[in-house]
Motif scaffolding. Structure first.
Motif, PDB file in Angstrom:
ATOM      1  N   VAL A  33      -2.099   5.724   1.169  1.00  0.00           N
ATOM      2  CA  VAL A  33      -3.050   4.880   1.893  1.00  0.00           C
ATOM      3  C   VAL A  33      -2.267   3.955   2.810  1.00  0.00           C
ATOM      4  O   VAL A  33      -1.265   3.358   2.389  1.00  0.00           O
ATOM      5  CB  VAL A  33      -3.898   4.041   0.921  1.00  0.00           C
ATOM      6  CG1 VAL A  33      -4.740   3.019   1.673  1.00  0.00           C
ATOM      7  CG2 VAL A  33      -4.788   4.938   0.070  1.00  0.00           C
ATOM      8  N   VAL A  34      -2.703   3.837   4.049  1.00  0.00           N
ATOM      9  CA  VAL A  34      -2.091   2.892   4.976  1.00  0.00           C
ATOM     10  C   VAL A  34      -2.703   1.518   4.725  1.00  0.00           C
ATOM     11  O   VAL A  34      -3.929   1.370   4.680  1.00  0.00           O
ATOM     12  CB  VAL A  34      -2.321   3.314   6.438  1.00  0.00           C
ATOM     13  CG1 VAL A  34      -1.771   2.256   7.393  1.00  0.00           C
ATOM     14  CG2 VAL A  34      -1.677   4.660   6.717  1.00  0.00           C
ATOM     15  N   ILE A  35      -1.859   0.510   4.540  1.00  0.00           N
ATOM     16  CA  ILE A  35      -2.297  -0.847   4.248  1.00  0.00           C
ATOM     17  C   ILE A  35      -2.307  -1.645   5.542  1.00  0.00           C
ATOM     18  O   ILE A  35      -1.255  -1.917   6.128  1.00  0.00           O
ATOM     19  CB  ILE A  35      -1.360  -1.508   3.227  1.00  0.00           C
ATOM     20  CG1 ILE A  35      -1.329  -0.682   1.937  1.00  0.00           C
ATOM     21  CG2 ILE A  35      -1.793  -2.945   2.939  1.00  0.00           C
ATOM     22  CD1 ILE A  35      -0.183  -1.037   1.015  1.00  0.00           C
TER      23      ILE A  35
ATOM     24  N   LYS B 281       2.828  -6.073   4.534  1.00  0.00           N
ATOM     25  CA  LYS B 281       4.205  -6.553   4.685  1.00  0.00           C
ATOM     26  C   LYS B 281       4.962  -6.341   3.377  1.00  0.00           C
ATOM     27  O   LYS B 281       4.367  -6.345   2.301  1.00  0.00           O
ATOM     28  CB  LYS B 281       4.216  -8.043   5.040  1.00  0.00           C
ATOM     29  CG  LYS B 281       3.544  -8.359   6.370  1.00  0.00           C
ATOM     30  CD  LYS B 281       3.581  -9.860   6.640  1.00  0.00           C
ATOM     31  CE  LYS B 281       2.893 -10.196   7.965  1.00  0.00           C
ATOM     32  NZ  LYS B 281       2.898 -11.661   8.224  1.00  0.00           N
ATOM     33  N   PRO B 282       6.285  -6.158   3.450  1.00  0.00           N
ATOM     34  CA  PRO B 282       7.080  -5.996   2.223  1.00  0.00           C
ATOM     35  C   PRO B 282       6.933  -7.203   1.297  1.00  0.00           C
ATOM     36  O   PRO B 282       6.668  -8.319   1.748  1.00  0.00           O
ATOM     37  CB  PRO B 282       8.513  -5.865   2.740  1.00  0.00           C
ATOM     38  CG  PRO B 282       8.373  -5.431   4.163  1.00  0.00           C
ATOM     39  CD  PRO B 282       7.112  -6.076   4.666  1.00  0.00           C
ATOM     40  N   TYR B 283       7.130  -6.970   0.031  1.00  0.00           N
ATOM     41  CA  TYR B 283       7.105  -8.067  -0.936  1.00  0.00           C
ATOM     42  C   TYR B 283       8.297  -8.988  -0.719  1.00  0.00           C
ATOM     43  O   TYR B 283       8.159 -10.213  -0.767  1.00  0.00           O
ATOM     44  CB  TYR B 283       7.137  -7.488  -2.354  1.00  0.00           C
ATOM     45  CG  TYR B 283       7.194  -8.531  -3.441  1.00  0.00           C
ATOM     46  CD1 TYR B 283       6.049  -9.205  -3.845  1.00  0.00           C
ATOM     47  CD2 TYR B 283       8.404  -8.847  -4.063  1.00  0.00           C
ATOM     48  CE1 TYR B 283       6.099 -10.173  -4.833  1.00  0.00           C
ATOM     49  CE2 TYR B 283       8.466  -9.807  -5.060  1.00  0.00           C
ATOM     50  CZ  TYR B 283       7.308 -10.467  -5.448  1.00  0.00           C
ATOM     51  OH  TYR B 283       7.372 -11.415  -6.429  1.00  0.00           O
ATOM     52  N   ALA B 284       9.461  -8.401  -0.473  1.00  0.00           N
ATOM     53  CA  ALA B 284      10.680  -9.194  -0.254  1.00  0.00           C
ATOM     54  C   ALA B 284      11.479  -8.546   0.868  1.00  0.00           C
ATOM     55  O   ALA B 284      12.416  -7.793   0.613  1.00  0.00           O
ATOM     56  CB  ALA B 284      11.507  -9.293  -1.533  1.00  0.00           C
ATOM     57  N   ALA B 285      11.078  -8.811   2.085  1.00  0.00           N
ATOM     58  CA  ALA B 285      11.712  -8.182   3.243  1.00  0.00           C
ATOM     59  C   ALA B 285      13.183  -8.565   3.343  1.00  0.00           C
ATOM     60  O   ALA B 285      13.570  -9.691   3.043  1.00  0.00           O
ATOM     61  CB  ALA B 285      10.975  -8.602   4.522  1.00  0.00           C
TER      62      ALA B 285
ATOM     63  N   LEU C 277       3.582   2.646  -6.423  1.00  0.00           N
ATOM     64  CA  LEU C 277       4.682   2.445  -5.483  1.00  0.00           C
ATOM     65  C   LEU C 277       4.132   2.059  -4.118  1.00  0.00           C
ATOM     66  O   LEU C 277       3.159   2.659  -3.639  1.00  0.00           O
ATOM     67  CB  LEU C 277       5.520   3.718  -5.368  1.00  0.00           C
ATOM     68  CG  LEU C 277       6.227   4.175  -6.652  1.00  0.00           C
ATOM     69  CD1 LEU C 277       6.927   5.512  -6.424  1.00  0.00           C
ATOM     70  CD2 LEU C 277       7.227   3.132  -7.123  1.00  0.00           C
ATOM     71  N   ILE C 278       4.763   1.054  -3.511  1.00  0.00           N
ATOM     72  CA  ILE C 278       4.382   0.562  -2.182  1.00  0.00           C
ATOM     73  C   ILE C 278       5.618   0.638  -1.293  1.00  0.00           C
ATOM     74  O   ILE C 278       6.656   0.071  -1.626  1.00  0.00           O
ATOM     75  CB  ILE C 278       3.892  -0.899  -2.234  1.00  0.00           C
ATOM     76  CG1 ILE C 278       2.802  -1.091  -3.299  1.00  0.00           C
ATOM     77  CG2 ILE C 278       3.421  -1.346  -0.853  1.00  0.00           C
ATOM     78  CD1 ILE C 278       1.499  -0.433  -2.998  1.00  0.00           C
TER      79      ILE C 278
ATOM     80  N   TYR D 266       2.434   1.219   2.913  1.00  0.00           N
ATOM     81  CA  TYR D 266       1.850   2.438   2.352  1.00  0.00           C
ATOM     82  C   TYR D 266       1.745   2.340   0.833  1.00  0.00           C
ATOM     83  O   TYR D 266       2.721   1.990   0.163  1.00  0.00           O
ATOM     84  CB  TYR D 266       2.714   3.660   2.688  1.00  0.00           C
ATOM     85  CG  TYR D 266       3.031   3.809   4.156  1.00  0.00           C
ATOM     86  CD1 TYR D 266       2.089   4.309   5.049  1.00  0.00           C
ATOM     87  CD2 TYR D 266       4.290   3.446   4.650  1.00  0.00           C
ATOM     88  CE1 TYR D 266       2.394   4.449   6.399  1.00  0.00           C
ATOM     89  CE2 TYR D 266       4.593   3.589   5.997  1.00  0.00           C
ATOM     90  CZ  TYR D 266       3.638   4.086   6.870  1.00  0.00           C
ATOM     91  OH  TYR D 266       3.939   4.221   8.191  1.00  0.00           O
ATOM     92  N   ARG D 267       0.575   2.664   0.301  1.00  0.00           N
ATOM     93  CA  ARG D 267       0.382   2.761  -1.140  1.00  0.00           C
ATOM     94  C   ARG D 267       0.367   4.230  -1.533  1.00  0.00           C
ATOM     95  O   ARG D 267      -0.433   5.007  -1.028  1.00  0.00           O
ATOM     96  CB  ARG D 267      -0.925   2.095  -1.575  1.00  0.00           C
ATOM     97  CG  ARG D 267      -1.081   2.014  -3.095  1.00  0.00           C
ATOM     98  CD  ARG D 267      -2.301   1.219  -3.508  1.00  0.00           C
ATOM     99  NE  ARG D 267      -3.537   1.950  -3.337  1.00  0.00           N
ATOM    100  CZ  ARG D 267      -4.453   1.713  -2.429  1.00  0.00           C
ATOM    101  NH1 ARG D 267      -4.269   0.749  -1.541  1.00  0.00           N
ATOM    102  NH2 ARG D 267      -5.564   2.424  -2.359  1.00  0.00           N
TER     103      ARG D 267
END
Length: 214
Positions: free
Chosen positions: A35-37, A41-45, A182-183, A188-189
């Motif tokens: 799935v496209v979110i 944004k990343p959790y910890a870029a 996983l993200i 993406y999920r």
């Protein structure tokens, strides 16, 4: 929030098909495999890294089964892939163990205790899934060098409160419905049908993100 069912599809193949050449896995398809979110944004870029975040729970049996498979996958990743565990803080019996994850990280006993925590909950029964106390959890981590009083304090600290809120917000924004999920790069999920399928899709999305940056 319940854990997803892991489905294994068994196809009935005619006897003559055994001689047919094998085909490569199909390219992952949006809406079916991931799935496209929107605005994700990343959790910890981290500059130059492609993040793969796993929303997991120590109380989740599927996460326990996934852990050795995921660990083997991690060891094969290049330096530009950043793996980030995000403990699920759905409330109830999930949250004490999410707090334990962050306390273990703060006291630097996470790396040597992570796999063992899954075993304590799901194999040996050293720790209960429900109604666990902070003192019981701290006693477990004492076996890995953590001071029990310091561990309880870390679990209850304002800093851990903020991390729990952040983890909960990340799971909500990315649409997590169960664990493990996983993200990839917050965008993406993954919707895998099995552990191997989830990692196949993840590898595809990681490669896409890498190519986009180039």
């Amino acid at each position: 929030m319940k854990s997803p069912l892991l489905l294994v599809l068994l196809a009935l193949v005619p006897l003559f098909a055994s001689a047919a050449p094998s085909t490569a896995p199909a390219t992952p398809v949006e809406g079916t495999d991931y799935v496209v979110i929107a605005g994700g944004k990343p959790y910890a870029a981290l500059a130059g890294k492609v993040e793969v975040a796993e929303v997991f729970g120590y109380t989740c049996i599927h996460c326990a089964h996934f852990q050795p498979v995921l660990s083997a996958w991690q060891k094969k990743q290049p330096s530009w892939v950043r793996f980030t565990p995000v403990p699920a803080a759905f409330g109830g019996y999930w949250t004490p163990y999410a707090r334990a994850y962050y306390a273990a990280a703060k006291l630097r006993v996470l790396a040597k205790s992570h796999d063992a925590m899954f075993k304590a909950v799901h194999e040996t029964g050293t720790l209960p899934i429900q109604n666990v106390s902070n003192q019981e959890i701290a006693a477990f981590y004492a076996g890995y060098g953590a001071d029990p009083k310091a561990f309880v304090a870390a679990m209850d600290s304002p800093a851990t409160d903020l991390l729990i809120d952040r983890a909960r917000d990340f799971a909500t924004v990315t649409g997590v419905e169960g664990t493990p999920t996983l993200i990839v790069n917050g965008k993406y999920r993954v919707l895998g049908r099995s552990f191997d399928d989830s990692l196949r899709i993840t590898d595809f999305l990681v490669a896409r993100e890498r190519a986009a940056r180039k």
